[in-house]
Structure formats: C-alpha cells, structure tokens
Design an enzyme around this catalytic site. Structure first.
Site, PDB file in Angstrom:
ATOM      1  N   ASN A 112       5.447  -2.323   5.194  1.00  0.00           N
ATOM      2  CA  ASN A 112       4.316  -3.252   5.270  1.00  0.00           C
ATOM      3  C   ASN A 112       4.787  -4.569   4.667  1.00  0.00           C
ATOM      4  OD1 ASN A 112       1.952  -4.652   5.052  1.00  0.00           O
ATOM      5  ND2 ASN A 112       0.816  -3.025   4.000  1.00  0.00           N
ATOM      6  N   ARG A 137       3.527  -1.986   9.824  1.00  0.00           N
ATOM      7  CA  ARG A 137       2.146  -2.451   9.922  1.00  0.00           C
ATOM      8  C   ARG A 137       2.141  -3.887  10.426  1.00  0.00           C
ATOM      9  NH1 ARG A 137      -1.725  -4.657   5.304  1.00  0.00           N
ATOM     10  NH2 ARG A 137      -3.628  -4.700   6.517  1.00  0.00           N
ATOM     11  N   HIS A 197      -8.304  -3.656   9.249  1.00  0.00           N
ATOM     12  CA  HIS A 197      -8.303  -2.380   8.502  1.00  0.00           C
ATOM     13  C   HIS A 197      -8.399  -1.178   9.439  1.00  0.00           C
ATOM     14  CE1 HIS A 197     -10.246  -4.451   4.721  1.00  0.00           C
ATOM     15  NE2 HIS A 197      -8.930  -4.474   4.654  1.00  0.00           N
ATOM     16  N   ARG A 242     -13.115 -13.497  -0.594  1.00  0.00           N
ATOM     17  CA  ARG A 242     -13.623 -13.998   0.700  1.00  0.00           C
ATOM     18  C   ARG A 242     -15.140 -13.877   0.753  1.00  0.00           C
ATOM     19  NH1 ARG A 242      -9.830 -10.253   4.238  1.00  0.00           N
ATOM     20  NH2 ARG A 242      -8.439 -10.036   2.460  1.00  0.00           N
ATOM     21  N   GLU A 251      -2.975   4.741   4.776  1.00  0.00           N
ATOM     22  CA  GLU A 251      -2.544   3.993   5.962  1.00  0.00           C
ATOM     23  C   GLU A 251      -1.101   4.324   6.322  1.00  0.00           C
ATOM     24  OE1 GLU A 251      -4.360   0.635   3.824  1.00  0.00           O
ATOM     25  OE2 GLU A 251      -4.707  -0.236   5.790  1.00  0.00           O
TER      26      GLU A 251
END
Ligand code: AMP
Length: 399
Positions: free
Chosen positions: A9, A90, A179, A240, A383
């Site tokens: 990743n 990823r 996601h 965010r 993940e």
C-alpha cells in the site's frame, strides 16, 4: 502449500506492506517505510524476530521497495519470488474502468496514471509503488485492487449527481466511493458470521477511521455509499468535513477571497473533528469532553448525528437490514462512539447492549442484544487479506 501474497500500500511518503498467508489469513510479516523523500526515513518491520526499527534515508519509492526486500532478507521471513503467488497493490481510484482487480501490465499502469486527475494525491504514489515492485519482482504477477471497485455496482440513481449531465459526462463527475476493499471484506464477514450466504444478506457497514464512510450492501454488493467523486463527501472525519452545502465553497471564494487550494486545504485537512474540536483523534476528543470542553461535546454530537442520518437513509434504501457492522480505528476501538451513533434507533430494530459493547474489540463480536432484529457487529477490517485473496483468485482465473 498455502498461497502467499506480498501486499503493498504505497502512499505519497510511505509504503505499508504485509506478507499474507492466504488460507490461514495470517500476516507472516508487516511493516511500514515512512518519511520517503525526507532527509531521514523511518522503517519498521515486524517479522519472526519481533520488531526491527531503523532510521535511514529513503529517497524515493524505488529505495523504499529495496529497503523492504533488505528487511525480509535480514530479519525474515524469507521472501523468495518462487514462494509468492503474486504481489497485491492497493490503488485508490479505478474510476469506471475497473469493476474488479486487474493484472498489471503497461496498459493498466497507463490507466491508473490517466485516473490520477480524479485522485491526484493517491494514484501517482500508488503507481510509483507498483512500478518499483514490478522492477523488484519482474517474474511475478502483480495485481491491483481498487478502493472504488466494490462500488462499481452502485445503480445510476445512487452514483449520479443532479448536475448538468453534459458537464458530468465531460469531466467524469459521479460518485465513485472509497474504502471499497474494507466494505467488501466486512460485509461478507458479517454474512458469514450470520451463517448466511452474502447474496441473502443486507448490511450497513460503518468504516470509522481517520477517513470514514458508510456503505449499504444488498445481497453482497454495494448499492449506496457515502464517499463521492473523492473521499471528502459523507460522514464527519478526522480532518475532512464530509457533507456540506457546496455553496459554502463559492461563498468563501467571494467573501473571504479563498483560493481553490485554500478551500481544498480547509475542507480536506482543517475540518472534521479537527475543525470542530481542535483534535482529529477521537481519543483526544473524549478526553476534552471529560475535562468539560463544550466544543468537543458538540463535535461528538455532530459526528453521531451524521452517522444516524446515514443509517436511517440506508435503511430506507435497503428496505430490510440484517446487520450493521462497525470497523476501522474508531469503529473497532471506541465504544462511546458505537453506542451513541446508534442511539434512538430502536424503532428500526437497532439496539446496542451496553455491556457487550464495552471496551476495545480486537476480535469480531456481536454488540446487539440477543433476539435483535438487526445484529450489530464489530468486525476488525483486513484490507490486506482481502487484497491477497482477490490477487490469488485473479491469478488462478488467468492460470
Ligand atoms: P484508522 O484510520 O482506521 O487507522 O483510524 C485511526 C483513528 O482511530 C484515530 O485517529 C483515532 O481517532 C481512532 N482510534 C484509534 N484507537 C482508538 C481508541 N482506543 N479509542 C478511540 N479512538 C481510537
């Protein structure tokens, strides 16, 4: 022999990696190379000898991958190309081109590059990691798994923004979500834990980490998700804003003279829990509430309010909800957030048992009372395992 996959990743200044044994789901080694491009990089490798931490310059991603190979060679386990089934990568943005994982070739690399306009902060470093890893393992298949792919099943009603469709089509403006790898893993685990086929189960997944998103999963596929063109839309996050009236943007341009970059910085990096409370970390926010900080208390109310609104909306879209699953840093660890986010939803068959909910959850568990219409789970996301499984599946199909 159980297939093994090296999962990478690659971010702008870091590379996270994990060597996954797919059948057992076990991570044989994990690690992180950080501060790439800075004078001194930080490296951490957890392998069979325990943890190794180093500080050394890592000028670029090429050097980052070389460092990872050295760590495996020195501290194990052995990372022999002949024992690996694939390298899994990823990638954040697959646009509407990638509805599933893809075997990397030059055309796929070019497509990831083209999609950088939609994810300028993420796709270029993802690609840098892929290129460096392909050079390090030229004989192995490299598989990319996109964060957006799981949401490729969204119906037009869910992915279309109500704007001039000529503009939307010209600039590829639509909801892509994010996601997705986590939402897929967690929703499918929820079905398995219910003892059912994912095709027969409706789940709302609440991925609450520094980034946060909700997804409605019907029969194993994503039908609605809270992140949009970019991961800015939806829930309140660490830094965010999530949903706001888009008019805030042009209002601030007009009255405050803010530039595009300033607005990007405001909404992506200075908003959310940070903007509301002064800290992006939920642990600090709880500490502040304990100390009587009114701003932090309101910040949490805003956070819960938004989650409840999404759960209600997704309930209405799904018609029937079998499970709600909490995951990621906050979803797995924060019992206060879990119980408050779902408070007052008893009429929808949603309840959290205070005792079952208590504490951080390292393992999968049910936190709703026995006999609840909706089973509420905490399911730690994985993940890397999901990427490794998809890589092995794709390689087998090609084989
Ligand atoms: P993630 O992005 O999934 O790694 O989640 C990171 C976020 O999880 C942090 O910013 C914290 O807000 C939150 N977090 C991690 N551990 C805890 C904890 N023990 N209690 C509350 N929040 C936590």
């Amino acid at each position: 022999m159980s297939p093994k996959v090296l999962v990478i990743n690659s971010g702008s200044s870091s590379i996270k990696y994990q060597l996954v044994e797919v059948d057992s789901g076990e991570a044989l080694a994990t690690g992180l190379v950080e501060r790439i491009g800075q004078p001194v990089g930080a490296v951490r490798h957890d392998g069979p000898d325990g943890r190794t931490s180093l500080e050394q310059p890592v000028p670029d991603h090429e050097a980052g991958i070389a460092t990872i190979l050295e760590l495996f060679a020195t501290h194990g386990p052995k990372l022999d190309a002949s024992e690996l089934t694939a390298v899994g990568h990823r990638v954040v943005q697959g646009g509407d081109r990638f509805a599933g994982p893809a075997l990397v070739d030059d055309a796929v690399e070019a497509a990831i590059d083209d999609l950088s306009t939609l994810a300028p902060l993420h796709n270029p470093p993802n690609l840098a990691g892929i290129r460096a890893a392909r050079r390090a393992f030229p004989t192995l298949p490299h598989v990319v798994v996109f964060d957006t792919s799981f949401h490729s099943t969204l119906p037009p009603a869910a992915y279309t923004y109500a704007i001039d469709q000529e503009v939307a089509s010209l600039y590829s403006i639509r909801r892509y979500g994010a996601h997705g790898t986590s939402h897929r893993y967690v929703s499918h685990r929820a079905a398995e834990l219910l003892g059912k086929d994912p095709a027969d189960v409706n789940v709302i997944v609440l991925h609450l980490g520094n980034g946060a998103s909700a997804t409605a999963v019907r029969g194993g596929v994503s039908v609605e998700t809270s992140m949009g063109l970019t991961p800015l839309e939806g829930l309140v996050m660490g830094t965010r804003s999530g949903d706001i009236d888009p008019a805030v943007v042009f209002h601030l341009q007009r009255v405050a003279g803010m530039s595009t970059d300033e607005l990007d910085d405001l909404l992506n990096r200075r908003s959310g829990m940070l903007g509301l409370s002064g800290s992006s970390d939920m642990r600090d926010v709880h500490d502040a509430v304990e100390a009587g900080d009114e701003r932090a208390r309101t910040a949490l109310q805003v956070y819960y309010h938004r989650i409840r609104a999404y759960v209600g909306a997704y309930y209405a879209q799904l018609g029937r909800v079998d499970a709600i699953a909490f995951t990621a840093g906050i979803g797995e660890n924060d019992d206060i957030v879990r119980i408050n986010s779902l408070a007052g939803l008893e009429r929808l068959g949603i309840a959290v048992d205070a005792e079952r909910n208590e504490g951080r959850k390292k393992d999968e568990c049910v936190i709703s009372p026995d006999g609840s219409e909706v089973t509420v789970f905490v399911i730690p996301t994985n993940e890397e395992l999901e990427i490794a499984r998809q890589a092995v599946e794709l390689v087998a199909q090609q084989g």
